[in-house]
Design a protein around this motif. Structure first.
Motif, PDB file in Angstrom:
ATOM      1  N   THR A  80       0.935  -1.318  -0.002  1.00  0.00           N
ATOM      2  CA  THR A  80      -0.171  -0.161  -0.036  1.00  0.00           C
ATOM      3  C   THR A  80       1.114   0.858  -0.051  1.00  0.00           C
ATOM      4  N   SER A  81      -0.262   2.232   0.734  1.00  0.00           N
ATOM      5  CA  SER A  81       0.888   3.435  -0.077  1.00  0.00           C
ATOM      6  C   SER A  81       1.995   3.647   1.667  1.00  0.00           C
ATOM      7  N   ASN A  87      -4.367  -5.941   3.337  1.00  0.00           N
ATOM      8  CA  ASN A  87      -4.791  -7.290   4.123  1.00  0.00           C
ATOM      9  C   ASN A  87      -6.592  -6.546   3.944  1.00  0.00           C
ATOM     10  N   PRO A  88      -7.292  -7.119   2.621  1.00  0.00           N
ATOM     11  CA  PRO A  88      -8.531  -6.901   2.154  1.00  0.00           C
ATOM     12  C   PRO A  88      -9.869  -7.436   3.037  1.00  0.00           C
ATOM     13  N   VAL A  89      -9.514  -7.758   4.225  1.00  0.00           N
ATOM     14  CA  VAL A  89     -10.329  -8.285   5.051  1.00  0.00           C
ATOM     15  C   VAL A  89     -10.350  -7.574   6.519  1.00  0.00           C
ATOM     16  N   GLY A  90     -11.424  -7.340   7.156  1.00  0.00           N
ATOM     17  CA  GLY A  90     -11.781  -6.052   8.322  1.00  0.00           C
ATOM     18  C   GLY A  90     -11.132  -6.803   9.356  1.00  0.00           C
ATOM     19  N   MET A 270     -11.353   1.755  10.970  1.00  0.00           N
ATOM     20  CA  MET A 270     -10.521   3.054  10.573  1.00  0.00           C
ATOM     21  C   MET A 270      -8.946   2.840  10.377  1.00  0.00           C
ATOM     22  N   LEU A 271      -9.104   3.202  11.813  1.00  0.00           N
ATOM     23  CA  LEU A 271      -7.336   3.254  12.477  1.00  0.00           C
ATOM     24  C   LEU A 271      -6.480   2.162  12.039  1.00  0.00           C
ATOM     25  N   SER A 272      -7.265   0.924  11.658  1.00  0.00           N
ATOM     26  CA  SER A 272      -6.687  -0.378  11.234  1.00  0.00           C
ATOM     27  C   SER A 272      -6.153   0.557   9.895  1.00  0.00           C
ATOM     28  N   TRP A 273      -7.273   0.801   8.477  1.00  0.00           N
ATOM     29  CA  TRP A 273      -6.846   1.428   7.391  1.00  0.00           C
ATOM     30  C   TRP A 273      -5.763   2.596   7.442  1.00  0.00           C
ATOM     31  N   GLU A 279      -5.144   6.211   4.735  1.00  0.00           N
ATOM     32  CA  GLU A 279      -6.700   6.553   5.184  1.00  0.00           C
ATOM     33  C   GLU A 279      -7.516   6.609   6.116  1.00  0.00           C
ATOM     34  N   LEU A 280      -8.142   7.310   6.927  1.00  0.00           N
ATOM     35  CA  LEU A 280      -9.260   6.219   7.731  1.00  0.00           C
ATOM     36  C   LEU A 280     -10.463   6.079   6.681  1.00  0.00           C
ATOM     37  N   LEU A 281     -10.757   6.797   5.696  1.00  0.00           N
ATOM     38  CA  LEU A 281     -11.727   5.752   4.572  1.00  0.00           C
ATOM     39  C   LEU A 281     -10.634   5.798   3.403  1.00  0.00           C
ATOM     40  N   PRO A 282     -10.128   4.939   3.218  1.00  0.00           N
ATOM     41  CA  PRO A 282      -9.733   4.265   1.929  1.00  0.00           C
ATOM     42  C   PRO A 282     -10.532   4.345   0.462  1.00  0.00           C
ATOM     43  N   ASP A 283      -9.904   3.990  -0.199  1.00  0.00           N
ATOM     44  CA  ASP A 283     -11.497   3.808  -1.422  1.00  0.00           C
ATOM     45  C   ASP A 283     -11.360   2.672  -1.865  1.00  0.00           C
ATOM     46  N   PRO A 284     -12.233   2.121  -1.857  1.00  0.00           N
ATOM     47  CA  PRO A 284     -13.033   0.475  -1.916  1.00  0.00           C
ATOM     48  C   PRO A 284     -12.553  -0.120  -3.001  1.00  0.00           C
TER      49      PRO A 284
END
Length: 421
Positions: A80-81, A87-90, A270-273, A279-284
């Motif tokens: 990632t950036s 990691n694609p899962v929650g 959101m913190l894990s993202w 980003e807190l809300l990354p592009d899906p």
């Protein structure tokens, strides 16, 4: 029947479920692919747990060294950036597994202090087995909540046989007993916890505690599987009910509490993202580069719905139960909202580029919602035909389900020489 006698069947059911799980787990360890418990998508969920406890971060570089033979390595080399593997899962399932993993790690650490030579990568069987067992127990708790909900509306017999039908007579059992490492079994429990808490809100909308609890339940469910966030549609009927009654204060305060609880509970995701993607809300499209860009929102594969009933024919009886009158103790607005939630999830899954594994696996998370209609169908059949019809249909559903599961895995054994679980 006394309360103590009512508990016996459900306790016996839990005992049978645990025995079946133990046999399946032994088979998984002895003849399963890779002879490991956390494989396939489960590997990526488990990586959260291991990384949080052993590394105290969300850099999965250490965990992804064990991907060979366990999972599809497509995410291992996708940086990632932030420079970390994706990691694609929650994170939700990884958090729910923490108690068992921490306990196992504490025991391992203590034994090492006494001179035992034990590896502690987190992928040893003495780490995986307790966590895997805990995952099964979490899902079983969801079945108990379903039973509790149904007993508040139906006679205990219908509640019991409907719960048995959902647990043993649908494709959900494949993920309960053979794939407790994946998200679907625990996700079903989280979805049921939200269903139960929302039902309490319908019963007493002035009780702010259940607005709070239901918001927390939705936040946890959404962290386990992102699509669970759409279960918020369960509140639609209640909102309409409160608007018609002019209870504006109850409506406003309840919604604020519910949304606030959901958002706060979802913050760890959101913190894990942010830690993984920056980003807190990354592009899906960044989180799901393989599925999201190929979503068919305007032309969903509605034929996927057909496979629900092929793999779980007992759901046909539940579908009939949805079309029949429900007891007056069950709010109509609640039943309608449950139907909307199921149709919403079906639409989301039909929009995906592929059906999603055995039994349309992404829909198995919501099979407990069919339990309400299944109990209603059993009630009507009992009144018209007698109890033998109820037992026969549930029994037939269970038998067909396990014949289908056996055929699925025996076909793997005959074609590949080993089971792919």
């Amino acid at each position: 029947m006394s309360v103590s006698l009512q508990k016996r069947p459900i306790i016996l059911t839990a005992a049978v479920a645990f025995a079946l799980f133990a046999v399946a787990t032994l088979a998984k360890l002895s003849i399963g692919k890779g002879k490991a418990l956390f494989v396939s998508d489960g590997f990526y969920y488990y990586s959260y747990t291991v990384s949080l406890v052993l590394d105290r971060d969300l850099d999965f570089s250490n965990q992804y060294k064990f991907v060979k033979g366990r999972a599809n390595p497509q995410h291992v080399h996708r940086l990632t950036s932030s420079g970390r593997p994706s990691n694609p899962v929650g994170i939700g399932l990884g958090l729910l597994w923490l108690p068992a993993f921490v306990l196992a790690h504490s025991i391992v650490t203590t034994m090492k202090a006494f001179g035992f030579s034990l590896a502690s990568t987190g992928f040893e069987v003495y780490y995986e087995l307790p966590t895997y067992l805990w995952s099964f127990l979490l899902g079983l708790l969801g079945m108990w909540l379903l039973y509790r909900l149904l007993t508040e509306v139906f006679d205990w017999r219908y509640a019991f046989w409907a719960t048995v039908g959902i647990l043993f007579g649908t494709a959900l059992s494949n993920y309960a007993f053979l794939h407790a490492n994946m998200s679907h079994w625990v996700s079903a429990a989280c979805a049921t916890a939200y269903l139960y808490s929302v039902f309490r809100v319908y019963r007493r909308p002035e009780d702010w505690r259940w607005w709070l609890i239901s918001g927390i339940a939705l936040g946890v469910a959404a962290m386990v599987r992102y699509q669970n966030a759409a279960l918020g549609v369960l509140l639609v009927g209640l909102l309409w009910q409160l608007i018609r009654q002019g209870r504006w204060q109850t409506l406003a305060v309840g919604i604020v509490i519910h949304i606030a609880a959901t958002v706060v509970t979802f913050l760890p995701q959101m913190l894990s993202w942010r830690a993984i993607y920056g980003e807190l809300l990354p592009d899906p499209k960044v989180v799901y580069p393989y599925d999201y860009p190929n979503m068919r929102w305007l032309s969903p594969h509605l034929s996927y719905a057909f496979w629900l009933f092929v793999y779980s024919p007992l759901l046909l009886l539940a579908l009939w139960g949805f079309l029949r009158p429900f007891p007056t103790t069950l709010p109509t607005a609640f039943v309608v909202s449950v139907g909307l939630a199921l149709m919403g999830q079906l639409y989301v899954n039909c929009a995906l580029p592929e059906v999603g594994g055995y039994g349309v696996r992404r829909m198995t998370d919501f099979f407990p919602y069919f339990g309400i209609a299944l109990a209603n169908a059993l009630r009507i059949l009992d009144e018209r035909k007698g109890q033998k019809w109820c037992l026969s249909l549930v029994g037939a559903g269970v038998l067909i389900n396990w014949l289908l599961i056996a055929n699925h895995y025996l076909s793997q054994l005959l074609s590949g020489g080993h089971f792919h679980f």
